[in-house]
Design a protein around this motif. Structure first.
Motif, PDB file in Angstrom:
ATOM      1  N   SER A   1      32.747  30.037 -22.266  1.00 44.86           N
ATOM      2  CA  SER A   1      31.745  29.039 -22.653  1.00 44.86           C
ATOM      3  C   SER A   1      32.271  28.057 -23.702  1.00 44.86           C
ATOM      4  CB  SER A   1      30.488  29.733 -23.181  1.00 44.86           C
ATOM      5  OG  SER A   1      30.808  30.551 -24.292  1.00 44.86           O
ATOM      6  N   GLN A   2      33.351  28.410 -24.411  1.00 42.12           N
ATOM      7  CA  GLN A   2      33.886  27.508 -25.408  1.00 42.12           C
ATOM      8  C   GLN A   2      34.504  26.288 -24.739  1.00 42.12           C
ATOM      9  OE1 GLN A   2      34.887  30.681 -25.016  1.00 42.12           O
ATOM     10  NE2 GLN A   2      34.427  31.801 -26.866  1.00 42.12           N
ATOM     11  N   PHE A   3      34.212  25.142 -25.268  1.00 46.52           N
ATOM     12  CA  PHE A   3      34.801  23.862 -24.859  1.00 46.52           C
ATOM     13  C   PHE A   3      34.468  23.462 -23.414  1.00 46.52           C
ATOM     14  CE2 PHE A   3      37.828  26.035 -27.777  1.00 46.52           C
ATOM     15  CZ  PHE A   3      37.507  25.317 -28.912  1.00 46.52           C
ATOM     16  N   ALA A   4      33.436  24.015 -22.830  1.00 46.61           N
ATOM     17  CA  ALA A   4      33.048  23.652 -21.467  1.00 46.61           C
ATOM     18  C   ALA A   4      32.368  22.288 -21.471  1.00 46.61           C
ATOM     19  CB  ALA A   4      32.116  24.712 -20.890  1.00 46.61           C
ATOM     20  N   THR A   5      32.761  21.425 -20.520  1.00 42.83           N
ATOM     21  CA  THR A   5      32.119  20.121 -20.387  1.00 42.83           C
ATOM     22  C   THR A   5      31.781  19.870 -18.925  1.00 42.83           C
ATOM     23  OG1 THR A   5      34.212  18.939 -20.151  1.00 42.83           O
ATOM     24  CG2 THR A   5      33.310  19.085 -22.365  1.00 42.83           C
TER      25      THR A   5
ATOM     26  N   GLY B   1      21.862  16.445 -22.109  1.00 38.32           N
ATOM     27  CA  GLY B   1      22.032  17.683 -22.863  1.00 38.32           C
ATOM     28  C   GLY B   1      23.414  18.287 -22.685  1.00 38.32           C
ATOM     29  N   ASP B   2      23.563  19.471 -23.249  1.00 38.95           N
ATOM     30  CA  ASP B   2      24.841  20.173 -23.206  1.00 38.95           C
ATOM     31  C   ASP B   2      24.937  21.053 -21.965  1.00 38.95           C
ATOM     32  OD1 ASP B   2      25.703  19.145 -25.667  1.00 38.95           O
ATOM     33  OD2 ASP B   2      24.644  20.717 -26.777  1.00 38.95           O
ATOM     34  N   PRO B   3      26.138  21.186 -21.427  1.00 42.61           N
ATOM     35  CA  PRO B   3      26.315  22.096 -20.290  1.00 42.61           C
ATOM     36  C   PRO B   3      26.207  23.544 -20.748  1.00 42.61           C
ATOM     37  CG  PRO B   3      28.426  21.218 -20.980  1.00 42.61           C
ATOM     38  CD  PRO B   3      27.381  20.531 -21.801  1.00 42.61           C
ATOM     39  N   ARG B   4      25.930  24.426 -19.813  1.00 42.25           N
ATOM     40  CA  ARG B   4      25.809  25.848 -20.115  1.00 42.25           C
ATOM     41  C   ARG B   4      26.474  26.658 -19.009  1.00 42.25           C
ATOM     42  NH1 ARG B   4      21.320  23.378 -18.576  1.00 42.25           N
ATOM     43  NH2 ARG B   4      20.139  24.189 -16.813  1.00 42.25           N
TER      44      ARG B   4
ATOM     45  N   GLU C   1      26.249  29.714 -16.575  1.00 44.16           N
ATOM     46  CA  GLU C   1      25.287  30.620 -15.935  1.00 44.16           C
ATOM     47  C   GLU C   1      26.048  31.399 -14.874  1.00 44.16           C
ATOM     48  OE1 GLU C   1      21.941  28.388 -14.465  1.00 44.16           O
ATOM     49  OE2 GLU C   1      21.314  27.769 -16.485  1.00 44.16           O
ATOM     50  N   GLY C   2      26.389  32.641 -15.197  1.00 42.81           N
ATOM     51  CA  GLY C   2      27.183  33.443 -14.264  1.00 42.81           C
ATOM     52  C   GLY C   2      28.561  32.828 -14.100  1.00 42.81           C
ATOM     53  N   GLN C   3      28.923  32.523 -12.864  1.00 40.25           N
ATOM     54  CA  GLN C   3      30.230  31.952 -12.574  1.00 40.25           C
ATOM     55  C   GLN C   3      30.169  30.430 -12.439  1.00 40.25           C
ATOM     56  OE1 GLN C   3      30.925  35.137  -9.358  1.00 40.25           O
ATOM     57  NE2 GLN C   3      32.980  34.638 -10.062  1.00 40.25           N
ATOM     58  N   SER C   4      29.101  29.825 -12.960  1.00 35.27           N
ATOM     59  CA  SER C   4      28.904  28.380 -12.824  1.00 35.27           C
ATOM     60  C   SER C   4      28.723  27.714 -14.174  1.00 35.27           C
ATOM     61  CB  SER C   4      27.665  28.088 -11.970  1.00 35.27           C
ATOM     62  OG  SER C   4      27.795  28.631 -10.690  1.00 35.27           O
ATOM     63  N   ILE C   5      29.094  26.445 -14.228  1.00 33.22           N
ATOM     64  CA  ILE C   5      28.753  25.596 -15.359  1.00 33.22           C
ATOM     65  C   ILE C   5      27.659  24.661 -14.846  1.00 33.22           C
ATOM     66  CG2 ILE C   5      30.656  23.998 -14.839  1.00 33.22           C
ATOM     67  CD1 ILE C   5      30.756  23.359 -17.850  1.00 33.22           C
ATOM     68  N   VAL C   6      26.604  24.495 -15.645  1.00 34.02           N
ATOM     69  CA  VAL C   6      25.406  23.769 -15.212  1.00 34.02           C
ATOM     70  C   VAL C   6      25.014  22.763 -16.296  1.00 34.02           C
ATOM     71  CG1 VAL C   6      22.983  24.024 -14.526  1.00 34.02           C
ATOM     72  CG2 VAL C   6      24.613  25.848 -14.004  1.00 34.02           C
ATOM     73  N   VAL C   7      24.549  21.573 -15.868  1.00 34.37           N
ATOM     74  CA  VAL C   7      24.009  20.591 -16.797  1.00 34.37           C
ATOM     75  C   VAL C   7      22.777  19.948 -16.159  1.00 34.37           C
ATOM     76  CG1 VAL C   7      25.365  18.578 -16.034  1.00 34.37           C
ATOM     77  CG2 VAL C   7      24.620  18.734 -18.415  1.00 34.37           C
ATOM     78  N   ASP C   8      21.800  19.620 -17.005  1.00 34.38           N
ATOM     79  CA  ASP C   8      20.597  18.942 -16.522  1.00 34.38           C
ATOM     80  C   ASP C   8      20.915  17.473 -16.264  1.00 34.38           C
ATOM     81  OD1 ASP C   8      19.018  21.259 -16.710  1.00 34.38           O
ATOM     82  OD2 ASP C   8      18.647  20.892 -18.833  1.00 34.38           O
TER      83      ASP C   8
ATOM     84  N   TYR D   1      34.246  17.898 -14.613  1.00 33.97           N
ATOM     85  CA  TYR D   1      34.143  19.183 -15.307  1.00 33.97           C
ATOM     86  C   TYR D   1      35.458  19.529 -15.985  1.00 33.97           C
ATOM     87  CZ  TYR D   1      36.784  20.995 -11.341  1.00 33.97           C
ATOM     88  OH  TYR D   1      37.751  21.195 -10.390  1.00 33.97           O
ATOM     89  N   ARG D   2      35.326  20.332 -17.029  1.00 34.00           N
ATOM     90  CA  ARG D   2      36.483  20.922 -17.709  1.00 34.00           C
ATOM     91  C   ARG D   2      36.003  22.234 -18.309  1.00 34.00           C
ATOM     92  NH1 ARG D   2      41.597  19.370 -19.788  1.00 34.00           N
ATOM     93  NH2 ARG D   2      42.201  20.575 -21.609  1.00 34.00           N
ATOM     94  N   VAL D   3      36.629  23.325 -17.904  1.00 30.93           N
ATOM     95  CA  VAL D   3      36.297  24.646 -18.421  1.00 30.93           C
ATOM     96  C   VAL D   3      37.585  25.384 -18.766  1.00 30.93           C
ATOM     97  CG1 VAL D   3      34.133  24.844 -17.113  1.00 30.93           C
ATOM     98  CG2 VAL D   3      36.244  25.724 -16.127  1.00 30.93           C
TER      99      VAL D   3
END
Length: 176
Positions: A61-65, A79-82, A84-91, A105-107
């Motif tokens: 979760s650190q530095f995820a965009t 808002g900020d990405p989060r 959720e399981g094996q996914s990165i999600v943003v509203d 994306y960058r994780v």
């Protein structure tokens, strides 16, 4: 004399085993994208309320965009990405102009290696949403090899330790 020879043999065996472990490649495959919502290349009449990118393992979760950039060059993600399981999600707010939207994306994968990329979808019918700030062009073009810990210092240190230990083990004992 016999004790010194057996001690030397044990030391050489330990050093050889250490060298094998130090030189063995790490079993660490980087995360790979397994899908996205909306799907890459999809055509949508109405914009999604959120965007997600899924991976084959849980990203850190650190530095995820995760950003959604519209055809106007503005941010449409909110808002900020989060994670959720094996996914990165943003509203995502209500989208505006029709056209191609980019999901950038960058994780950091589970092994600590940063991975990034872009996906996209097309909005076929314009919405009435208001854009966010202009997108930072560098966020969507980060290199996949832009970080991580270099391996060479560990290899040099391992070689020096092994060489020193081997020289110590093979030295001739002083005659008494």
């Amino acid at each position: 004399m016999r004790r010194a020879t057996s001690l030397r043999a044990v030391l050489v065996a330990v050093l050889a085993a250490s060298a094998l472990l130090i030189g063995a490649p790490m079993a660490s495959a980087h995360s790979v994208v397994t899908g996205s919502d909306p799907a890459d290349g999809s055509q949508l009449e109405t914009g999604p309320t959120q965007v997600s990118v899924s991976f084959n393992e849980v990203p850190q979760s650190q530095f995820a965009t995760l950003n959604v950039v519209g055809p106007d060059g503005n941010l449409w993600s909110k808002g900020d990405p989060r994670i959720e399981g094996q996914s990165i999600v943003v509203d995502v707010g209500e989208l505006g102009p029709a056209g191609d939207y980019t999901i950038a994306y960058r994780v950091t994968s589970a092994d600590g290696h940063p991975i990034s990329g872009t996906l996209g979808f097309t909005l076929t019918t314009a919405g009435s949403g208001s854009p966010g700030a202009p997108a930072d062009a560098s966020a969507a073009t980060d290199s996949e090899d832009g970080g991580g810990i270099p391996l060479w210092p560990f290899l040099v240190a391992g070689g020096l330790v092994f060489g020193g230990g081997l020289a110590f083990a093979l030295r001739k004992p002083k005659e008494q």
